[in-house]
Design a protein around this motif. Structure first.
Motif, PDB file in Angstrom:
ATOM      1  N   ILE A  52       1.022  -1.227  -0.077  1.00  0.00           N
ATOM      2  CA  ILE A  52       0.002   0.078   0.111  1.00  0.00           C
ATOM      3  C   ILE A  52       0.918   1.263  -0.074  1.00  0.00           C
ATOM      4  N   ALA A  56       2.492   4.420   5.190  1.00  0.00           N
ATOM      5  CA  ALA A  56       1.908   3.617   6.095  1.00  0.00           C
ATOM      6  C   ALA A  56       2.927   2.798   6.876  1.00  0.00           C
ATOM      7  N   GLY A  57       2.375   2.709   8.024  1.00  0.00           N
ATOM      8  CA  GLY A  57       3.148   1.916   9.183  1.00  0.00           C
ATOM      9  C   GLY A  57       3.400   0.140   8.659  1.00  0.00           C
ATOM     10  N   THR A  58       2.248  -0.081   8.089  1.00  0.00           N
ATOM     11  CA  THR A  58       2.084  -1.613   7.362  1.00  0.00           C
ATOM     12  C   THR A  58       3.315  -1.660   6.346  1.00  0.00           C
ATOM     13  N   TRP A 104      -5.033  -5.854   6.421  1.00  0.00           N
ATOM     14  CA  TRP A 104      -5.051  -5.699   8.045  1.00  0.00           C
ATOM     15  C   TRP A 104      -6.415  -5.729   8.394  1.00  0.00           C
ATOM     16  N   TRP A 209      -7.139   6.116   6.282  1.00  0.00           N
ATOM     17  CA  TRP A 209      -7.837   4.786   5.871  1.00  0.00           C
ATOM     18  C   TRP A 209      -9.162   4.727   6.580  1.00  0.00           C
ATOM     19  N   THR A 211     -10.619   2.851   8.562  1.00  0.00           N
ATOM     20  CA  THR A 211     -10.757   2.577  10.056  1.00  0.00           C
ATOM     21  C   THR A 211     -10.473   3.968  10.713  1.00  0.00           C
ATOM     22  N   GLU A 212      -9.854   4.827  10.336  1.00  0.00           N
ATOM     23  CA  GLU A 212      -9.635   5.924  11.143  1.00  0.00           C
ATOM     24  C   GLU A 212     -10.649   7.073  10.640  1.00  0.00           C
ATOM     25  N   PRO A 237       0.936   8.776   8.826  1.00  0.00           N
ATOM     26  CA  PRO A 237       1.181   8.682  10.245  1.00  0.00           C
ATOM     27  C   PRO A 237       2.522   9.263  10.842  1.00  0.00           C
ATOM     28  N   TRP A 256      -1.853   3.214  15.439  1.00  0.00           N
ATOM     29  CA  TRP A 256      -1.997   1.616  15.742  1.00  0.00           C
ATOM     30  C   TRP A 256      -0.538   1.110  16.658  1.00  0.00           C
ATOM     31  N   THR A 260       2.593  -1.315  14.609  1.00  0.00           N
ATOM     32  CA  THR A 260       2.331  -0.750  13.188  1.00  0.00           C
ATOM     33  C   THR A 260       3.010   0.752  13.247  1.00  0.00           C
ATOM     34  N   HIS A 261       2.668   1.555  14.152  1.00  0.00           N
ATOM     35  CA  HIS A 261       3.333   2.933  14.232  1.00  0.00           C
ATOM     36  C   HIS A 261       4.377   3.096  15.368  1.00  0.00           C
ATOM     37  N   ILE A 284      -2.264  -6.470  11.538  1.00  0.00           N
ATOM     38  CA  ILE A 284      -1.752  -6.452  10.086  1.00  0.00           C
ATOM     39  C   ILE A 284      -0.593  -7.610   9.808  1.00  0.00           C
TER      40      ILE A 284
HETATM   41  N1  PBE Z   1      -3.371   0.581   8.322  1.00  0.00           N
HETATM   42  C1  PBE Z   1      -4.860   1.260   8.675  1.00  0.00           C
HETATM   43  C2  PBE Z   1      -2.556   1.798   8.681  1.00  0.00           C
HETATM   44  C3  PBE Z   1      -3.099   2.117   9.983  1.00  0.00           C
HETATM   45  C4  PBE Z   1      -4.692   2.006   9.934  1.00  0.00           C
HETATM   46  C5  PBE Z   1      -3.117  -0.302   8.764  1.00  0.00           C
HETATM   47  C6  PBE Z   1      -3.250   0.694   6.718  1.00  0.00           C
HETATM   48  C7  PBE Z   1      -0.797   2.006   8.884  1.00  0.00           C
HETATM   49  O1  PBE Z   1      -0.406   2.834   9.095  1.00  0.00           O
HETATM   50  O2  PBE Z   1      -0.485   0.880   7.954  1.00  0.00           O
END
Ligand code: PBE
Length: 304
Positions: A52, A56-58, A104, A209, A211-212, A237, A256, A260-261, A284
């Motif tokens: 993605i 992103a943290g992912t 995720w 995203w 979710t947020e 993020p 997250w 993740t973060h 994730i």
């Molecule tokens: N996500 C959704 C985000 C946080 C919420 C998992 C894609 C990410 O930073 O990866």
């Protein structure tokens, strides 16, 4: 006449293509080259994981994963966008083709398709985690009403999913308002005894995203009912944590944690106030359609 001739040529071509195809199949077996084996998953997807957004943290944890697992030597991560990843996933599922994405939950992808997380024996994606609320230093003194509501804000994956589900049909703002109406008891607990304000401005910072979007719009609407004038800004993020640490933003319900973060949190944790989780049980990782015959990241083969 012309038509017949064309058809003749077409037929001729198809026939030779068919023959060529048969020939090459037989050729493989005759070679004794990997006899009886089909191409590995890695070969089939060109050793590429469909990722993605770069910020992103992912994405960061997926990059770490490619480094940490020796068997992922030679693999790469295609960084694009969530929409791009979902498009590729849809296409692959439609054709029952192999694909590995960074995914995720909560996310509608798990409802729309039959998917599974690949086991992560090295734990590079961090396992089950939470979404936290962070606020800038001094918010408790400056905006006690907002602080109290933010501190109390807590809901469950099924609540977030309900908002995300409705938001596929209507704007997030509307989906959030509907959830608030249907969950008046819960909201009443968050605002119980909290003094109303008269148009005080508060800046919520979030990430882009669903979710947020869901949590952001719910908290925005609750604060508005309390008299606040709320802006909700989606950013990467890294920028979100920085905004709260510098005080440019007042609060975020989007981090997250603890995985993740983690890198952004570590960088700024001394300069912000962590109010703990507002939702438990996110995850994730690398995700594949269930029809793929693989269960674990370890089972993937290095590039030859
Ligand atoms: N996500 C959704 C985000 C946080 C919420 C998992 C894609 C990410 O930073 O990866």
């Amino acid at each position: 006449m012309v038509k017949l001739k064309t058809m003749g040529i077409t037929f001729g071509l198809s026939a030779s293509l068919l023959l060529a195809a048969c020939g090459s199949d037989e050729g493989n077996q005759d070679n004794g080259n990997n006899a009886g084996e089909t191409a590995s998953i890695g070969e089939q997807i060109d050793y590429t994981i469909t990722g993605i957004e770069p910020g992103a943290g992912t994405t960061e944890l997926a990059r770490d994963t490619l480094e940490e697992y020796e068997n992922l030597e030679g693999w790469n991560l295609l960084e694009s966008s969530t929409a791009g990843m979902l498009g590729a996933l849809e296409e692959a599922v439609k054709n029952e083709e192999p694909i590995i994405i960074t995914g995720w939950t909560p996310h509608w992808m798990f409802t729309a398709y039959d998917l599974k997380f690949l086991e992560d024996s090295k734990g590079t994606f961090g396992g089950s985690e939470n979404v936290n609320t962070i606020v800038r230093k001094g918010l408790e003194e400056d905006m006690p009403s907002a602080y109290t509501i933010l501190d109390r804000f807590y809901w469950e994956p099924k609540d977030m999913e309900a908002v995300m589900f409705d938001a596929q049909e209507v704007p997030f703002e509307e989906a959030a308002t509907k959830w608030i109406e249907e969950n008046a008891d819960k909201v009443a607990e968050w605002v119980e005894g909290v003094e109303k304000v008269d148009g005080d401005e508060i800046e919520l910072v979030s990430t882009p995203w669903d979710t947020e979007r869901a949590s952001g719009y719910v908290v925005k609407a609750v604060l508005e009912q309390q008299g606040y004038n709320v802006t909700l800004t989606p950013v990467d993020p890294a920028v979100m944590f920085q905004a709260i640490a510098t005080g440019e933003g007042d609060a975020s319900v989007a981090p997250w944690l603890p995985s993740t973060h983690a890198s952004f949190y570590e960088k700024h944790k001394e300069d912000l106030v962590d109010l703990g989780e507002n939702l438990k049980g996110t995850e994730i990782g690398l995700v594949v359609p269930s029809y793929m015959d693989i269960d674990s990241i370890e089972d993937l083969q290095p590039k030859e």
